[in-house]
Design an enzyme around this catalytic site. Structure first.
Site, PDB file in Angstrom:
ATOM      1  N   ASP A 129      -7.021   0.358   0.126  1.00 34.26           N
ATOM      2  CA  ASP A 129      -5.693   0.832   0.541  1.00 34.26           C
ATOM      3  C   ASP A 129      -5.754   2.258   1.094  1.00 34.26           C
ATOM      4  O   ASP A 129      -5.213   2.545   2.162  1.00 34.26           O
ATOM      5  CB  ASP A 129      -4.701   0.787  -0.633  1.00 34.26           C
ATOM      6  CG  ASP A 129      -4.253  -0.622  -0.958  1.00 34.26           C
ATOM      7  OD1 ASP A 129      -4.955  -1.563  -0.565  1.00 34.26           O
ATOM      8  OD2 ASP A 129      -3.210  -0.774  -1.628  1.00 34.26           O
ATOM      9  N   GLY A 159       0.796  -1.237   0.000  1.00 32.73           N
ATOM     10  CA  GLY A 159       0.000   0.000   0.000  1.00 32.73           C
ATOM     11  C   GLY A 159       0.820   1.276   0.000  1.00 32.73           C
ATOM     12  O   GLY A 159       0.359   2.307   0.488  1.00 32.73           O
ATOM     13  N   SER A 177       1.723   3.304  -2.515  1.00 35.68           N
ATOM     14  CA  SER A 177       1.219   4.432  -3.319  1.00 35.68           C
ATOM     15  C   SER A 177       0.018   5.072  -2.634  1.00 35.68           C
ATOM     16  O   SER A 177      -0.123   6.302  -2.635  1.00 35.68           O
ATOM     17  CB  SER A 177       0.890   4.004  -4.748  1.00 35.68           C
ATOM     18  OG  SER A 177      -0.156   3.079  -4.759  1.00 35.68           O
ATOM     19  N   ALA A 178      -0.832   4.261  -2.008  1.00 27.66           N
ATOM     20  CA  ALA A 178      -1.992   4.837  -1.304  1.00 27.66           C
ATOM     21  C   ALA A 178      -1.529   5.685  -0.126  1.00 27.66           C
ATOM     22  O   ALA A 178      -2.038   6.786   0.097  1.00 27.66           O
ATOM     23  CB  ALA A 178      -2.925   3.726  -0.821  1.00 27.66           C
TER      24      ALA A 178
HETATM   25  O1  PMV Z   1      -1.199  -6.789  -3.693  1.00 31.09           O
HETATM   26  P1  PMV Z   1      -2.299  -5.807  -3.646  1.00 31.09           P
HETATM   27  O2  PMV Z   1      -2.255  -4.911  -2.453  1.00 31.09           O
HETATM   28  O3  PMV Z   1      -2.476  -5.073  -4.948  1.00 31.09           O
HETATM   29  O4  PMV Z   1      -3.639  -6.633  -3.359  1.00 31.09           O
HETATM   30  C1  PMV Z   1      -4.374  -7.277  -4.327  1.00 31.09           C
HETATM   31  C2  PMV Z   1      -5.565  -7.926  -3.692  1.00 31.09           C
HETATM   32  C3  PMV Z   1      -6.423  -8.669  -4.679  1.00 31.09           C
HETATM   33  O5  PMV Z   1      -7.462  -9.289  -3.938  1.00 31.09           O
HETATM   34  C4  PMV Z   1      -5.655  -9.733  -5.426  1.00 31.09           C
HETATM   35  C5  PMV Z   1      -7.028  -7.724  -5.710  1.00 31.09           C
HETATM   36  C6  PMV Z   1      -8.068  -6.763  -5.167  1.00 31.09           C
HETATM   37  O6  PMV Z   1      -8.357  -5.778  -5.882  1.00 31.09           O
HETATM   38  O7  PMV Z   1      -8.646  -6.995  -4.113  1.00 31.09           O
END
Ligand code: PMV
Length: 331
Positions: free
Chosen positions: A157, A112, A114-115
């Site tokens: 995020d 997270g 970037s958020a």
């Molecule tokens: O790795 P991250 O923080 O981009 O998490 C992705 C989480 C997923 O469930 C795979 C996708 C989503 O949009 O929830």
């Protein structure tokens, strides 16, 4: 006068991928933060100094002019340009800002970052122009920046980074926020391999299309793990949280999103005494997380480094975005 805002990163404890279909997922704010120091400019530029990350430049009329680093970096930084502009628009300010960005959150590995940078930017610019933004406004305005980088992100995020604590999220449902007073000892193992969430979500979708009944069952079981996992968090049952993480990792492997590097770090953490370990986020690289008693944290970290991972000790945090004014002109 300048304003510093800091905001936390996040980790998904349970429910990634399943949440794309129905969820829920459980996400924790972590005590690794991004910091943005904002100060006013006489012109209308948005100047971004991210020297720690190897680049700096400015936006004028939404065009990026690099000062150090490559021009394509502007793509990542445009989220900050958009977030700053949205805040100024919201406050009817026709101005510019300098943003000094520093972050303790590794980039593009599902934590997270970037958020957190977007949320900190929004809060810092809001406070700089005395906007008295509510947390709801910060979450909303920072989301406009996030959309620039991620297209259609879930919004989890920037929400967890704004409010801190624990978030339960489910498709088409409002976010549920919780706070727990106890701190959970986690180790993050970063494989240092960047990955694209979108590609991994697409791969799972194809697997689902080919084996819909089987994959539906996995998705439902992961959803059940999230529900039980939240109860274990409230009970502060670290042993059960670990056990559920282990089961969750097995199911994510079944969905095809683990990698040999992630599996190596997960198994090493378990061998070194973790209650449980799993990949976190989209998989395909990025990070794994382990929960453990305090006494085993060091050997888990050594194990991660032995396999060339970066180890990061973190706790959950209830502290969302915070701002402070800096009056000595030191920015
Ligand atoms: O790795 P991250 O923080 O981009 O998490 C992705 C989480 C997923 O469930 C795979 C996708 C989503 O949009 O929830």
């Amino acid at each position: 006068m300048s304003v510093e805002a800091t905001a936390p990163g996040k980790m998904i404890l349970f429910g990634e991928h399943s949440v794309v279909y129905r969820g829920p997922a459980i996400v924790l704010a972590i005590d690794r933060r991004a910091s943005v120091i904002a100060s006013k400019r006489d012109d209308k530029r948005v100047y971004v100094d991210a020297e720690d990350l190897g680049f700096s430049g400015y936006f004028e009329e939404n065009i990026y002019y690099p000062i150090t680093g490559k021009a394509w970096r502007g793509r990542n930084l445009s989220a900050l340009n958009v977030a700053s502009k949205k805040v100024m628009e919201h406050l009817n300010v026709d101005g510019g800002v300098n943003l000094k960005v520093r972050s303790m959150i590794p980039i593009a590995v599902g934590l997270g970052s970037s958020a957190a940078v977007c949320v900190a930017t929004t809060a810092a610019v809001g406070e700089l122009y005395e906007g008295k933004l509510t947390k709801e406004e910060i979450a909303e305005l920072s989301f406009e920046g996030e959309k620039i980088i991620h297209g259609t992100p879930s919004g989890v995020d920037n929400n967890v980074s704004t409010y801190g604590g624990i978030m339960k999220y489910e498709r088409n449902q409002p976010f549920n926020r919780f706070k727990i007073e106890n701190q959970l000892p986690f180790v993050i193992g970063n494989t240092r391999r960047k990955r694209s969430t979108k590609n991994l979500v697409d791969e799972v979708r194809l697997l689902h299309e080919r084996n819909s009944d089987l994959v539906d069952n996995i998705i439902d079981t992961i959803g059940l793990i999230s529900t039980q996992g939240l109860e274990s968090l409230f009970k502060n049952d670290h042993y059960m949280i670990g056990e559920l993480m282990n089961i969750n990792h097995g199911l994510l492997s079944a969905l095809g999103v683990s990698t040999p590097e992630l599996d190596q770090l997960v198994h090493s953490a378990r061998r070194e005494g973790a209650y449980g370990a799993k990949l976190t986020g989209a998989g395909g690289g990025g990070c794994m997380i382990a929960i453990s008693s305090e006494e085993n944290l060091s050997s888990i970290e050594r194990g991660i480094r032995r396999y060339r991972g970066q180890s990061i000790r973190v706790n959950n945090t209830n502290e969302g975005v915070i701002t402070r004014r800096i009056n000595n002109g030191d920015n």
